[in-house]
Motif scaffolding. Structure first.
Motif, mmCIF file in Angstrom:
data_model
loop_
_atom_site.group_PDB
_atom_site.id
_atom_site.type_symbol
_atom_site.label_atom_id
_atom_site.label_comp_id
_atom_site.label_asym_id
_atom_site.label_seq_id
_atom_site.Cartn_x
_atom_site.Cartn_y
_atom_site.Cartn_z
ATOM 1 N N ALA A 196 22.848 83.141 39.373
ATOM 2 C CA ALA A 196 22.993 82.253 38.220
ATOM 3 C C ALA A 196 24.408 82.298 37.660
ATOM 4 O O ALA A 196 24.839 81.369 36.971
ATOM 5 N N LEU A 197 25.132 83.373 37.964
ATOM 6 C CA LEU A 197 26.492 83.546 37.459
ATOM 7 C C LEU A 197 27.534 83.350 38.555
ATOM 8 O O LEU A 197 28.666 83.839 38.444
ATOM 9 N N ALA A 198 27.176 82.622 39.596
ATOM 10 C CA ALA A 198 28.054 82.474 40.750
ATOM 11 C C ALA A 198 29.371 81.777 40.432
ATOM 12 O O ALA A 198 30.341 81.920 41.182
ATOM 13 N N ASP A 199 29.438 81.026 39.334
ATOM 14 C CA ASP A 199 30.637 80.236 39.063
ATOM 15 C C ASP A 199 31.622 80.892 38.110
ATOM 16 O O ASP A 199 32.653 80.292 37.779
ATOM 17 N N ILE A 200 31.362 82.130 37.666
ATOM 18 C CA ILE A 200 32.260 82.692 36.650
ATOM 19 C C ILE A 200 33.522 83.306 37.251
ATOM 20 O O ILE A 200 34.485 83.576 36.521
ATOM 21 N N VAL A 201 33.530 83.539 38.550
ATOM 22 C CA VAL A 201 34.751 84.014 39.213
ATOM 23 C C VAL A 201 34.686 83.606 40.676
ATOM 24 O O VAL A 201 33.627 83.622 41.296
ATOM 25 N N GLY A 202 35.838 83.196 41.229
ATOM 26 C CA GLY A 202 35.863 82.802 42.629
ATOM 27 C C GLY A 202 36.947 81.774 42.898
ATOM 28 O O GLY A 202 37.839 81.547 42.072
ATOM 29 N N ILE A 203 36.870 81.154 44.057
ATOM 30 C CA ILE A 203 37.789 80.089 44.454
ATOM 31 C C ILE A 203 36.950 78.834 44.636
ATOM 32 O O ILE A 203 36.102 78.770 45.524
ATOM 33 N N ARG A 204 37.163 77.845 43.799
ATOM 34 C CA ARG A 204 36.247 76.700 43.698
ATOM 35 C C ARG A 204 36.318 75.757 44.890
ATOM 36 O O ARG A 204 35.301 75.216 45.322
ATOM 37 N N ALA A 205 37.512 75.504 45.399
ATOM 38 C CA ALA A 205 37.692 74.463 46.414
ATOM 39 C C ALA A 205 38.025 75.064 47.772
ATOM 40 O O ALA A 205 38.432 76.217 47.885
ATOM 41 N N GLY A 206 37.822 74.261 48.813
ATOM 42 C CA GLY A 206 38.157 74.683 50.161
ATOM 43 C C GLY A 206 36.943 74.901 51.037
ATOM 44 O O GLY A 206 37.076 75.057 52.256
ATOM 45 N N GLY A 207 35.736 74.908 50.444
ATOM 46 C CA GLY A 207 34.503 75.053 51.212
ATOM 47 C C GLY A 207 33.807 73.727 51.373
ATOM 48 O O GLY A 207 34.347 72.669 51.047
ATOM 49 N N SER A 208 32.552 73.766 51.864
ATOM 50 C CA SER A 208 31.831 72.535 52.139
ATOM 51 C C SER A 208 31.399 71.806 50.874
ATOM 52 O O SER A 208 31.246 70.580 50.881
ATOM 53 N N ALA A 209 31.185 72.538 49.778
ATOM 54 C CA ALA A 209 30.781 71.886 48.533
ATOM 55 C C ALA A 209 31.909 71.077 47.929
ATOM 56 O O ALA A 209 31.684 70.026 47.317
ATOM 57 N N ARG A 210 33.139 71.578 48.106
ATOM 58 C CA ARG A 210 34.296 70.852 47.605
ATOM 59 C C ARG A 210 35.457 71.057 48.567
ATOM 60 O O ARG A 210 36.304 71.923 48.367
ATOM 61 N N PRO A 211 35.496 70.261 49.637
ATOM 62 C CA PRO A 211 36.594 70.399 50.601
ATOM 63 C C PRO A 211 37.954 70.180 49.941
ATOM 64 O O PRO A 211 38.077 69.438 48.958
ATOM 65 N N ALA A 212 38.957 70.843 50.460
ATOM 66 C CA ALA A 212 40.307 70.685 49.916
ATOM 67 C C ALA A 212 40.783 69.248 50.082
ATOM 68 O O ALA A 212 40.638 68.642 51.145
ATOM 69 N N ASP A 213 41.323 68.685 49.021
ATOM 70 C CA ASP A 213 41.923 67.360 49.074
ATOM 71 C C ASP A 213 43.025 67.310 48.023
ATOM 72 O O ASP A 213 43.316 68.298 47.344
ATOM 73 N N ALA A 214 43.649 66.152 47.893
ATOM 74 C CA ALA A 214 44.773 66.029 46.973
ATOM 75 C C ALA A 214 44.360 66.353 45.539
ATOM 76 O O ALA A 214 45.105 67.002 44.788
#
Length: 337
Positions: A196-214
């Motif tokens: 439930a607390l997976a979003d409080i620390v990490g790297i948000r982009a670059g994976g399949s949920a949010r591929p790196a883009d401009a």
């Protein structure tokens, strides 16, 4: 016809060798204070950190891991060909999809070893240590595992975010795990997660949920982010429970624990929690003052420092506790060989 005689699997495993690699580049608070809009004294006052080390631009996580692994093998008196399993705990792999452990396995020459990466961020090393014990027990009765924690957080630092920029750093530590006598080595472990607390620390982009883009690049989604207050609150809640669960599971009260070697989060916070839990300064091992938070590498690096300082001798009972992104946590008690 009588059943064939079955040899009971070996179940006691401990650390046979210990290695570390710290990048040469030493970074003081004065070196980074201006870019984060603070004074050097503020960084030390809020974190307890005075300096840390960063990898060179050409150095990858696998480079640091390889050096620490070679050091651990030499310490154990073993060759790469003696290793059956290579586990690498990291939050900063060389690349997605390819396990960094496989690159280390090849470059090290551990050609018969199974290799894979382990998640759990700052708790990753303890996750890997437990998995090494389980895999050896199940598949390699007299085997050896190489367990590595390595991070290059500096490559994922947001140059405008002081919540991560003043804390995280680079380094690698490695251990060789092999057979131990009964009552020695890894005695017990505990672990858990709270997604439930997976979003409080990490790297948000670059994976399949949010591929790196401009857009993700412009928003800094490829940088490490952290909700410092939420992470600190979780740490204050979970860390005491890890210690309590370990002492209960192992049947060892805290006054029978010789050393407490946690993952090296904010050293100021660790000292405060240690006092609250009744962990004496003589028990607590803190190295983040001079290395920063090196994530999955921090526990083996701290073990190396404790041994160099003469605090880690045969039969020393050591408690480890770590809290990582996910959120996840892990704890281990070992009796040093």
């Amino acid at each position: 016809m009588s059943a064939p005689h079955m040899t009971a699997p070996h179940t006691a495993w401990g650390i046979l060798g210990l290695g570390v690699h710290v990048p040469e580049r030493r970074v003081s608070n004065a070196d980074i204070a201006e870019q984060y809009g603070v004074e050097p004294a503020w960084i030390e006052r809020m974190t307890g950190i005075t300096h840390r080390h960063y990898a060179d631009p050409a150095e990858a996580t696998s480079d640091l891991a390889l050096a620490a692994a070679a050091d651990a093998l030499a310490d154990a008196g073993l060759a790469a060909g003696d290793i059956d399993v290579v586990l690498l705990a990291t939050s900063t792999p060389d690349q997605l999809a390819v396990a960094t452990a496989c690159r280390v396995q090849h470059r090290l020459g551990a050609h018969r070893a199974w290799a894979t990466d382990i998640g759990g961020a700052c708790a990753g090393f303890l996750n890997a240590l437990k998995l090494a014990r389980d895999v050896l027990t199940a598949s390699y009765p007299q085997g050896r595992a190489l367990v590595i924690g390595a991070e290059t957080f500096s490559k994922f630092q947001n140059p405008r975010d002081r919540s991560t920029g003043v804390l995280f750093a680079d380094g690698a530590g490695a251990v060789v795990v092999g057979p131990a006598g009964e009552g020695e080595g890894l005695l017990c472990s505990v672990q858990g997660s709270d997604g439930a607390l997976a979003d409080i620390v990490g790297i948000r982009a670059g994976g399949s949920a949010r591929p790196a883009d401009a857009r993700s690049l412009a928003e800094g989604g490829h940088y490490l982010h952290m909700n410092g207050k939420a992470v600190a609150a979780y740490f204050h809640d979970v860390f005491p429970r890890i210690v309590q669960d370990l002492t209960r599971t192992c049947g060892l009260p805290l006054d029978r624990i010789d050393l407490v070697v946690p993952h090296q989060a904010n050293p100021r916070m660790l000292r405060t929690l240690g006092t609250e839990l009744g962990i004496s300064p003589e028990q607590l091992v803190i190295t983040a003052d001079t290395y920063g938070n090196t994530g999955a590498a921090s526990i083996p690096m701290a073990l190396h420092t404790a041994r160099a300082d003469g605090r880690l001798a045969p039969r020393t009972t050591v408690l480890h506790a770590a809290v990582g992104a996910g959120m996840s946590w892990a704890g281990v008690v070992q009796r040093w060989l």
